[in-house]
Design a protein around this motif. Structure first.
Motif, short mmCIF file in Angstrom:
data_model
loop_
_atom_site.label_atom_id
_atom_site.label_comp_id
_atom_site.label_asym_id
_atom_site.label_seq_id
_atom_site.Cartn_x
_atom_site.Cartn_y
_atom_site.Cartn_z
N HIS A 176 0.86 -1.19 0.00
CA HIS A 176 0.00 0.00 0.00
C HIS A 176 0.90 1.24 0.00
O HIS A 176 2.13 1.12 0.09
CB HIS A 176 -0.97 0.01 1.19
CG HIS A 176 -0.34 -0.26 2.54
ND1 HIS A 176 -1.06 -0.29 3.69
CD2 HIS A 176 0.95 -0.49 2.91
CE1 HIS A 176 -0.25 -0.53 4.72
NE2 HIS A 176 0.96 -0.66 4.27
N SER A 178 0.69 3.51 2.28
CA SER A 178 0.79 3.99 3.67
C SER A 178 2.24 4.13 4.18
O SER A 178 2.50 5.00 5.02
CB SER A 178 -0.03 3.10 4.59
OG SER A 178 -1.38 3.06 4.16
N GLN A 181 3.57 7.54 4.54
CA GLN A 181 3.24 8.31 5.76
C GLN A 181 4.44 8.28 6.70
O GLN A 181 4.85 9.30 7.23
CB GLN A 181 2.07 7.65 6.50
CG GLN A 181 0.72 7.76 5.85
CD GLN A 181 -0.38 7.27 6.81
OE1 GLN A 181 -0.26 7.43 8.03
NE2 GLN A 181 -1.43 6.68 6.27
N ARG A 202 0.32 -6.61 -4.74
CA ARG A 202 -0.15 -7.66 -3.84
C ARG A 202 -0.17 -8.98 -4.58
O ARG A 202 -0.34 -9.00 -5.81
CB ARG A 202 -1.54 -7.34 -3.30
CG ARG A 202 -1.44 -6.36 -2.16
CD ARG A 202 -2.76 -6.09 -1.50
NE ARG A 202 -2.69 -4.74 -0.91
CZ ARG A 202 -3.71 -4.11 -0.38
NH1 ARG A 202 -4.90 -4.67 -0.36
NH2 ARG A 202 -3.56 -2.90 0.13
N GLN A 216 -2.41 3.43 -5.72
CA GLN A 216 -3.16 4.03 -4.62
C GLN A 216 -2.75 5.47 -4.46
O GLN A 216 -1.71 5.90 -4.98
CB GLN A 216 -2.83 3.32 -3.30
CG GLN A 216 -3.45 1.95 -3.14
CD GLN A 216 -3.31 1.42 -1.72
OE1 GLN A 216 -2.42 1.83 -0.97
NE2 GLN A 216 -4.19 0.52 -1.34
N GLU A 218 -2.35 8.05 -1.09
CA GLU A 218 -2.38 8.17 0.35
C GLU A 218 -2.47 9.64 0.71
O GLU A 218 -1.88 10.47 0.02
CB GLU A 218 -1.05 7.61 0.89
CG GLU A 218 -1.02 7.37 2.35
CD GLU A 218 -1.74 6.06 2.71
OE1 GLU A 218 -2.01 5.25 1.79
OE2 GLU A 218 -2.04 5.88 3.89
N PHE A 257 -8.30 -0.29 10.89
CA PHE A 257 -6.95 -0.33 10.32
C PHE A 257 -6.00 -0.15 11.50
O PHE A 257 -6.27 0.66 12.39
CB PHE A 257 -6.74 0.80 9.30
CG PHE A 257 -7.65 0.69 8.11
CD1 PHE A 257 -7.38 -0.20 7.08
CD2 PHE A 257 -8.80 1.46 8.03
CE1 PHE A 257 -8.24 -0.31 5.99
CE2 PHE A 257 -9.66 1.35 6.95
CZ PHE A 257 -9.38 0.46 5.92
N TYR A 259 -3.30 1.34 11.83
CA TYR A 259 -2.59 2.63 11.94
C TYR A 259 -3.51 3.82 12.13
O TYR A 259 -3.05 4.96 12.16
CB TYR A 259 -1.68 2.83 10.71
CG TYR A 259 -2.25 2.22 9.43
CD1 TYR A 259 -2.03 0.87 9.15
CD2 TYR A 259 -2.98 2.98 8.55
CE1 TYR A 259 -2.56 0.30 8.00
CE2 TYR A 259 -3.50 2.41 7.39
CZ TYR A 259 -3.29 1.07 7.13
OH TYR A 259 -3.82 0.51 6.01
N THR A 260 -4.81 3.58 12.22
CA THR A 260 -5.72 4.69 12.51
C THR A 260 -6.67 4.27 13.64
O THR A 260 -7.05 3.11 13.76
CB THR A 260 -6.56 5.09 11.27
OG1 THR A 260 -7.00 3.92 10.61
CG2 THR A 260 -5.76 5.96 10.34
N GLY A 291 -10.11 3.58 2.77
CA GLY A 291 -10.17 3.65 4.22
C GLY A 291 -9.61 4.96 4.73
O GLY A 291 -8.88 5.65 4.02
N CYS A 292 -9.95 5.28 5.99
CA CYS A 292 -9.46 6.53 6.56
C CYS A 292 -9.50 6.46 8.08
O CYS A 292 -10.00 5.48 8.65
CB CYS A 292 -10.29 7.70 6.07
SG CYS A 292 -12.02 7.63 6.59
N ALA A 314 -5.57 10.40 8.15
CA ALA A 314 -5.00 9.78 6.95
C ALA A 314 -6.10 9.08 6.19
O ALA A 314 -7.11 8.68 6.77
CB ALA A 314 -3.92 8.77 7.35
N PHE A 315 -5.94 8.98 4.90
CA PHE A 315 -6.83 8.11 4.12
C PHE A 315 -6.09 7.61 2.89
O PHE A 315 -5.06 8.14 2.48
CB PHE A 315 -8.16 8.76 3.75
CG PHE A 315 -8.08 10.10 3.07
CD1 PHE A 315 -8.05 11.26 3.81
CD2 PHE A 315 -8.09 10.18 1.68
CE1 PHE A 315 -8.01 12.51 3.19
CE2 PHE A 315 -8.06 11.42 1.05
CZ PHE A 315 -8.02 12.60 1.81
N GLY A 316 -6.63 6.52 2.35
CA GLY A 316 -6.01 5.92 1.18
C GLY A 316 -7.08 5.29 0.30
O GLY A 316 -8.09 4.80 0.81
#
Ligand code: DAH
Length: 346
Positions: A176, A178, A181, A202, A216, A218, A257, A259-260, A291-292, A314-316
């Protein structure tokens, strides 16, 4: 008429012939000129008449002068006759170079690149910078610092494509965007407002909706006093710009997620049916984008930022998905087949 006068008259007439003959526009005009140059009332006729009155010893020279004149005129007339004949022959085969022609076919950016640039424009308009990170990542940036512990299912060999560099399962193709970040927070001092678009990988089997390579984007904001209202407001502003429609609504549903915290799934109302349900949104009225959430305190701690001082959101989301929705494309494979007949349409 003396011999000299005769020569002068013939020279004059020849000069006139040289000027007039190449401009004769058609065979009729050329015949007319020929008559005036060598016909009954021409300089040639006058010279012929004059020769009779010359002394016998001058006649050969006079005859020669007249002969030369006649030959020169004949040559000019013949040349022009030839030109006119070829022009007439060409007229049946005219190639009109002034019309049409084949335009040069120019390439253009791939649809995914177009979508990426457009998103970058939207976010730079909101004050964000574009950040980048490597596509080959280490465990720390792709997982560990994002609070994805070693036992997390996202790490399993099923999802991640590992690269045989260094220790086992330490180097991978990023799964991803992310990790950008983490890299950004490691190298910059907040406040931070960045978006990071790029390729992700993936271990997926290629089908209509999945591809082992995809893109993606981010988004990360780190500042003092940021709340979920800032996250929602940012996403709403960006969704309206992206779909060029002020009536687009956003929906956030509880999700997870690592990380959030809290985390949410991010969806927008279907821009095709305006929420009523159609093929594009699978009759749900909503299109899930990604996601966010609010940056998890453990992520701040991992990069050495004090979670008491800094807040972040954050969002992606996937770029293929956005391109597919916007252009009504239902096969993700078409982005990677690189069939120009498909790509040239967008
Ligand atoms: N990394 C997630 C994915 O690949 C997307 C994502 C979810 C990014 C939540 C985020 C986030 O920044 O806060 O599906």
């Amino acid at each position: 008429m003396t011999l000299d006068e005769m020569r002068a008259a013939l020279d004059d007439a020849l000069r006139g012939a040289r000027a007039a003959i190449p401009g004769a526009g058609d065979v009729g005009a050329l015949d007319e000129l020929q008559r005036s140059l060598v016909g009954k009332r021409s300089a040639a006729a006058a010279a012929k008449e004059a020769i009779k009155g010359l002394a016998a010893d001058e006649r050969p020279a006079a005859g020669q002068a007249l002969g030369a004149y006649n030959a020169a005129v004949a040559e000019l007339i013949d040349a022009r006759r030839g030109d006119l004949a070829s022009l007439a022959a060409l007229e049946g085969h005219v190639v009109d170079l002034t019309l049409g022609g084949h335009g040069r076919v120019r390439g253009h950016l791939h649809l995914i690149t177009q979508v990426q640039r457009e998103l970058e424009d939207i976010f730079t308009g909101l004050g964000y910078r574009v950040a980048e990170g490597p596509e080959v990542e280490d465990d720390w940036h792709n997982f560990e610092a994002l609070n994805i512990p070693p036992a997390h299912p996202a790490r399993s060999m099923q999802d991640t494509l590992y690269v045989a560099l260094g220790a086992d399962e330490q180097v991978m193709l990023r799964t991803h965007t992310s990790p950008v970040q983490i890299r950004t927070m490691e190298s910059q001092v907040p406040p931070i407002y960045v978006v990071a678009p790029g390729r992700t990988y993936r271990n997926e089997t290629l089908d209509a909706r999945h591809s082992p390579v995809f893109h993606q984007m981010e988004c990360l904001a780190v500042d003092r006093g940021l709340t979920m209202a800032d996250l929602f407001g940012t996403i709403e502003a960006f969704a309206k710009r992206l779909f060029d429609d002020d009536s687009v609504r956003t929906r956030f549903r509880s999700d997870f997620f690592p990380y959030t915290e809290p985390s949410a799934e991010l969806a927008v109302s279907c821009v095709f049916c305006r929420g009523e349900g159609c093929r594009v949104c699978s009759q749900t009225g909503w299109i899930e984008l990604g996601g966010c959430g609010m940056v998890d305190p453990s992520v701040f701690t991992a990069v050495g930022l004090d979670p008491e001082e800094w807040q972040g959101f954050a969002f992606g989301f996937g770029l293929e998905r956005i391109a597919m929705i916007r252009c009504g494309i239902d096969e993700i494979r078409t982005f990677f087949d690189n069939d120009v007949r498909f790509l040239a349409q967008y």
